[in-house]
Enzyme design. Structure first.
Site, short mmCIF file in Angstrom:
data_model
loop_
_atom_site.label_atom_id
_atom_site.label_comp_id
_atom_site.label_asym_id
_atom_site.label_seq_id
_atom_site.Cartn_x
_atom_site.Cartn_y
_atom_site.Cartn_z
N ASP A 43 0.84 -1.21 0.00
CA ASP A 43 0.00 0.00 0.00
C ASP A 43 0.87 1.26 0.00
O ASP A 43 0.37 2.38 -0.12
CB ASP A 43 -1.02 -0.01 1.15
CG ASP A 43 -0.38 0.01 2.52
OD1 ASP A 43 0.86 -0.07 2.61
OD2 ASP A 43 -1.13 0.12 3.52
N SER A 44 2.21 1.06 0.07
CA SER A 44 3.14 2.18 -0.10
C SER A 44 2.92 2.85 -1.45
O SER A 44 3.29 4.01 -1.67
CB SER A 44 4.59 1.70 0.00
OG SER A 44 4.81 0.57 -0.83
N ASP A 82 -1.15 -6.15 -0.55
CA ASP A 82 -1.36 -5.52 0.75
C ASP A 82 -2.83 -5.15 0.87
O ASP A 82 -3.42 -4.61 -0.08
CB ASP A 82 -0.54 -4.21 0.77
CG ASP A 82 0.16 -3.99 2.08
OD1 ASP A 82 -0.09 -4.75 3.02
OD2 ASP A 82 0.97 -3.04 2.15
N LYS A 111 -1.58 -9.47 2.57
CA LYS A 111 -0.86 -9.10 3.80
C LYS A 111 -1.79 -8.32 4.70
O LYS A 111 -2.48 -7.40 4.24
CB LYS A 111 0.39 -8.28 3.46
CG LYS A 111 1.15 -7.82 4.72
CD LYS A 111 2.54 -7.31 4.42
CE LYS A 111 2.60 -5.90 3.91
NZ LYS A 111 2.06 -4.87 4.83
N GLU A 113 -1.92 -6.23 8.48
CA GLU A 113 -1.08 -5.63 9.53
C GLU A 113 -1.65 -5.93 10.92
O GLU A 113 -2.87 -5.89 11.12
CB GLU A 113 -1.01 -4.11 9.34
CG GLU A 113 -0.14 -3.70 8.17
CD GLU A 113 0.15 -2.20 8.14
OE1 GLU A 113 -0.15 -1.49 9.13
OE2 GLU A 113 0.67 -1.73 7.12
N GLU A 181 8.89 -5.03 10.83
CA GLU A 181 9.30 -3.70 10.37
C GLU A 181 9.84 -2.85 11.51
O GLU A 181 9.24 -2.77 12.58
CB GLU A 181 8.11 -2.99 9.67
CG GLU A 181 8.49 -1.61 9.15
CD GLU A 181 7.53 -1.06 8.10
OE1 GLU A 181 6.62 -1.77 7.67
OE2 GLU A 181 7.73 0.12 7.72
O1 KIV Z 1 3.48 -1.10 1.69
C1 KIV Z 1 4.61 -1.61 1.64
O2 KIV Z 1 5.34 -1.43 0.68
C2 KIV Z 1 5.00 -2.44 2.79
C3 KIV Z 1 6.41 -2.78 3.10
C4 KIV Z 1 6.53 -3.96 4.00
C5 KIV Z 1 7.44 -2.73 2.10
O3 KIV Z 1 4.14 -2.82 3.52
#
Ligand code: KIV
Length: 277
Positions: A43-44, A82, A111, A113, A181
């Site tokens: 999500d970056s 993500d 993924k 969190e 992280e």
């Molecule tokens: O959003 C992202 O790029 C991440 C990192 C772990 C690289 O969550």
């Protein structure tokens, strides 16, 4: 790497797992060519590709478009999508629905969190339904407002034990690996040594089972800020800036396009064209 089992195999063979992020077709294609073990559509991308202030704004429907592009570029690489902020936190049904969008867009896993009762339930439901889950502990950007900024996690033995306890719960729930992280190397090492599943570090030292970083950061393409844990392998910003400046100059001076980049009308047609004047 093609399947979720490859993560454990690499860890068991003592081979480090090299992961990177990708948001578009051509980057994904290059990462696959380089043999990157797995790709995260992080999500970056909200900040790096869309220029949003932070990652809070992006939606699952926006993410889906990037997952589609990456999965087309890297057809033989394991792709993890993500789940963006609030796309899985309202209730399990909402989480499942959005996770399923990512899989239908071409991802092989998602993924999530954090680790609370709710995340554990959602993780189990996803896995039961055939969606592998990558966990994410330590600094979790989607909780940045409650954490109070980019803060190093696991700074004491007690805090490290707490992260390990969460990691064990995620492992028990069925996560195939966990991103760690922003934490001291020793903390990440301790957590890694006490888990069966692999850990993927970002700003967590080199004792994790693997590493992930944002591709645009290591290529020097995203210049808004550079975290301490990023190593620059290229300065694409400089390369692109020089190239587009040269292009601009050549357009202004008519050096581009030259004969090499142009098409010619055959001489007979040229005469006809001129005689039409
Ligand atoms: O959003 C992202 O790029 C991440 C990192 C772990 C690289 O969550």
């Amino acid at each position: 790497m093609k399947t979720v089992n490859s993560f454990q195999k690499l860890k068991d063979n003592n081979e480090k797992i090299a992961m990177l992020t990708a948001y578009d077709y051509s980057t994904a294609k290059t990462l696959e060519e380089a043999g990157i073990d797995a790709i995260l559509v992080g999500d970056s991308l909200a900040m790096v590709a869309l220029g949003y202030r932070d990652t809070y704004i992006i939606t699952a429907d926006e993410m889906k478009i990037f997952v589609k592009a990456v999965s087309k570029g890297a057809r033989n690489t394991f792709i993890i999508a993500d789940m963006p902020f609030m796309s899985y936190n309202i209730n399990v049904e909402q989480g499942m629905e959005n996770a399923s969008k990512m899989i239908k867009a071409g991802a092989s896993a998602i993924k999530l969190e954090g680790c609370n009762k709710y995340i554990l339930t959602l993780t189990k439901r996803c896995i039961e339904s055939g969606i592998p889950v990558l966990g994410h502990l330590g600094f979790t950007p989607q909780l940045m407002n409650t954490i109070g900024g980019h803060k190093i996690q696991g700074k004491t033995a007690e805090m490290t034990e707490e992260i390990l306890a969460s990691a064990k719960k995620l492992e028990e729930a069925g996560c195939f690996a966990i991103v760690l992280e922003l934490m001291p190397s020793e903390s990440a090492k301790y957590i890694t040594e006490n888990l069966q599943i692999p850990t993927i570090g970002i700003g967590a030292g080199n004792e994790c089972s693997g590493q992930i970083v944002v591709t645009d950061d290591i290529l020097g393409k995203y210049t808004d800020f550079a975290p301490k844990f990023v190593k620059k392998y290229a300065d694409l910003h400089k390369v692109v800036l020089e190239s587009v400046s040269n292009y601009k100059e050549e357009v202004k001076t008519q050096a581009f396009p030259s004969k090499n980049e142009s098409f010619e009308l055959n001489p007979e047609e040229q005469i006809k064209l001129l005689s039409n004047d």
